[in-house]
Design a protein around this motif. Structure first.
Motif, PDB file in Angstrom:
ATOM      1  N   UNK A  55      15.794 -16.326  59.807  1.00  0.00           N
ATOM      2  CA  UNK A  55      16.786 -15.286  59.522  1.00  0.00           C
ATOM      3  C   UNK A  55      18.075 -15.877  58.950  1.00  0.00           C
ATOM      4  N   UNK A  56      18.841 -15.026  58.289  1.00  0.00           N
ATOM      5  CA  UNK A  56      20.092 -15.461  57.674  1.00  0.00           C
ATOM      6  C   UNK A  56      21.101 -15.881  58.744  1.00  0.00           C
ATOM      7  N   UNK A  57      21.934 -16.875  58.462  1.00  0.00           N
ATOM      8  CA  UNK A  57      22.911 -17.322  59.467  1.00  0.00           C
ATOM      9  C   UNK A  57      23.895 -16.235  59.885  1.00  0.00           C
ATOM     10  N   UNK A  58      24.331 -15.394  58.938  1.00  0.00           N
ATOM     11  CA  UNK A  58      25.265 -14.323  59.298  1.00  0.00           C
ATOM     12  C   UNK A  58      24.595 -13.303  60.225  1.00  0.00           C
ATOM     13  N   UNK A  59      23.311 -13.031  59.983  1.00  0.00           N
ATOM     14  CA  UNK A  59      22.591 -12.098  60.861  1.00  0.00           C
ATOM     15  C   UNK A  59      22.451 -12.679  62.269  1.00  0.00           C
ATOM     16  N   UNK A  60      22.160 -13.964  62.353  1.00  0.00           N
ATOM     17  CA  UNK A  60      22.056 -14.616  63.664  1.00  0.00           C
ATOM     18  C   UNK A  60      23.407 -14.631  64.364  1.00  0.00           C
ATOM     19  N   UNK A  61      24.482 -14.866  63.593  1.00  0.00           N
ATOM     20  CA  UNK A  61      25.825 -14.866  64.180  1.00  0.00           C
ATOM     21  C   UNK A  61      26.176 -13.489  64.725  1.00  0.00           C
ATOM     22  N   UNK A  62      25.857 -12.446  63.961  1.00  0.00           N
ATOM     23  CA  UNK A  62      26.124 -11.084  64.455  1.00  0.00           C
ATOM     24  C   UNK A  62      25.301 -10.790  65.706  1.00  0.00           C
ATOM     25  N   UNK A  63      24.072 -11.257  65.736  1.00  0.00           N
ATOM     26  CA  UNK A  63      23.225 -11.042  66.922  1.00  0.00           C
ATOM     27  C   UNK A  63      23.801 -11.790  68.123  1.00  0.00           C
ATOM     28  N   UNK A  64      24.287 -13.012  67.900  1.00  0.00           N
ATOM     29  CA  UNK A  64      24.876 -13.775  69.001  1.00  0.00           C
ATOM     30  C   UNK A  64      26.118 -13.078  69.544  1.00  0.00           C
ATOM     31  N   UNK A  65      26.957 -12.540  68.657  1.00  0.00           N
ATOM     32  CA  UNK A  65      28.142 -11.817  69.116  1.00  0.00           C
ATOM     33  C   UNK A  65      27.757 -10.554  69.879  1.00  0.00           C
ATOM     34  N   UNK A  66      26.688  -9.890  69.421  1.00  0.00           N
ATOM     35  CA  UNK A  66      26.218  -8.707  70.147  1.00  0.00           C
ATOM     36  C   UNK A  66      25.686  -9.078  71.525  1.00  0.00           C
ATOM     37  N   UNK A  67      25.011 -10.219  71.618  1.00  0.00           N
ATOM     38  CA  UNK A  67      24.514 -10.683  72.920  1.00  0.00           C
ATOM     39  C   UNK A  67      25.674 -10.965  73.865  1.00  0.00           C
ATOM     40  N   UNK A  68      26.701 -11.640  73.356  1.00  0.00           N
ATOM     41  CA  UNK A  68      27.835 -12.000  74.198  1.00  0.00           C
ATOM     42  C   UNK A  68      28.723 -10.812  74.550  1.00  0.00           C
ATOM     43  N   UNK A  69      28.489  -9.682  73.899  1.00  0.00           N
ATOM     44  CA  UNK A  69      29.263  -8.491  74.253  1.00  0.00           C
ATOM     45  C   UNK A  69      28.888  -7.971  75.636  1.00  0.00           C
TER      46      UNK A  69
END
Length: 279
Positions: A55-69
């Motif tokens: 997956x794209x790095x920006x998509x993974x970054x957004x997913x990580x931020x959603x997880x940490x929410x």
């Protein structure tokens, strides 16, 4: 007279400390550049193989931020960090003490070398299996695995730092009446850092990797448990997001704790470098 000179001395010390902190923060640009290169290579891999493989790095970054929410996910990440830190603290204490003793006693160092070879030769997964049998699926399994994996690295670094110390400085300090403890604290401990801190950084990375591996195989929760769940669901983006969270936790620990302490203890080296020469 003492009161009048203490103020300027304290101000000069504060300015020197702030200057070193500024240089340390400014040197972070090179690290950010390296992370940018990694992201660029990651993006190139994504464009070549697609979302299912990478997956794209920006998509993974957004997913990580959603997880940490979610507060529960933050607690899981901190659980892994706590387990790794506890195992690393034990390995640093045991490894440093054993390394210093071995460095000052060549006979003990020669006896320890086969011991280190055996510990380094046994794969961490074997220790995880044994720890699961001994301690079950809990914190003890992760701590023991981290302890066994990281201690040889710390011990070897501490021993090498003592063995390669400048004995001429040690003899000079002894001639001026410095006792063994004072020579170690003022000379040996500072020279120890040249080999100890690289070993400590390696041990820190090993601790986090082994902790996640132990959690995954032992189903002990934390980041490893979430990776196991992502694997069962074929959630590649979620797995990479948790990997990103773990790596970010590792980077924050190294550059927020280990590297500032190293820069503070290694400030004496700046006096021996010519003006303008950088590491």
């Amino acid at each position: 007279m003492t009161a009048s000179t203490s103020g300027p001395d304290a101000a000069a010390g504060l300015r020197d400390r702030l200057g070193r902190a500024g240089l340390f923060l400014w040197s972070g640009w090179s690290g950010l550049a390296a992370l940018a290169l990694i992201a660029a290579g990651w993006q190139a891999g994504h464009e070549a193989y697609g979302d299912f493989i990478l997956p794209a790095p920006l998509a993974v970054l957004r997913r990580a931020l959603a997880i940490l929410a979610a507060p529960d996910n933050i607690a899981l990440a901190l659980q892994t960090g706590r387990r790794a830190a506890e195992g690393l603290a034990l390995s640093v204490g045991i490894g440093t003490l054993g390394g210093v003793i071995a460095g000052y006693a060549p006979a003990i160092l020669r006896m320890m070398r086969p011991f280190l070879t055996v510990l380094l030769g046994v794969p961490p997964i074997a220790w995880i299996v044994l720890a699961m049998i001994w301690f079950g699926n809990g914190d003890g399994t992760v701590r023991l695995t981290v302890l066994v994996a990281a201690t040889p690295v710390v011990l070897a670094g501490a021993a090498e730092g003592i063995v390669t110390r400048d004995r001429g400085l040690d003899m000079m300090a002894q001639a001026f009446g410095a006792g063994p403890l004072r020579r170690f604290l003022t000379l040996g401990l500072r020279q120890l850092g040249a080999h100890f801190f690289p070993a400590l950084v390696l041990a820190l990375a090993t601790a986090f990797k082994v902790a996640v591996m132990a959690e995954l195989l032992a189903n002990a929760g934390g980041i490893g448990g979430e990776l196991a769940e992502a694997r069962s669901n074929f959630d590649i983006e979620g797995a990479l997001a948790w990997v990103l969270i773990g790596v970010s936790l590792l980077i924050a620990t190294e550059y927020g704790l280990v590297q500032p302490v190293r820069a503070e203890l290694d400030r004496w080296r700046a006096a021996a470098r010519p003006w303008g020469v950088k590491r």
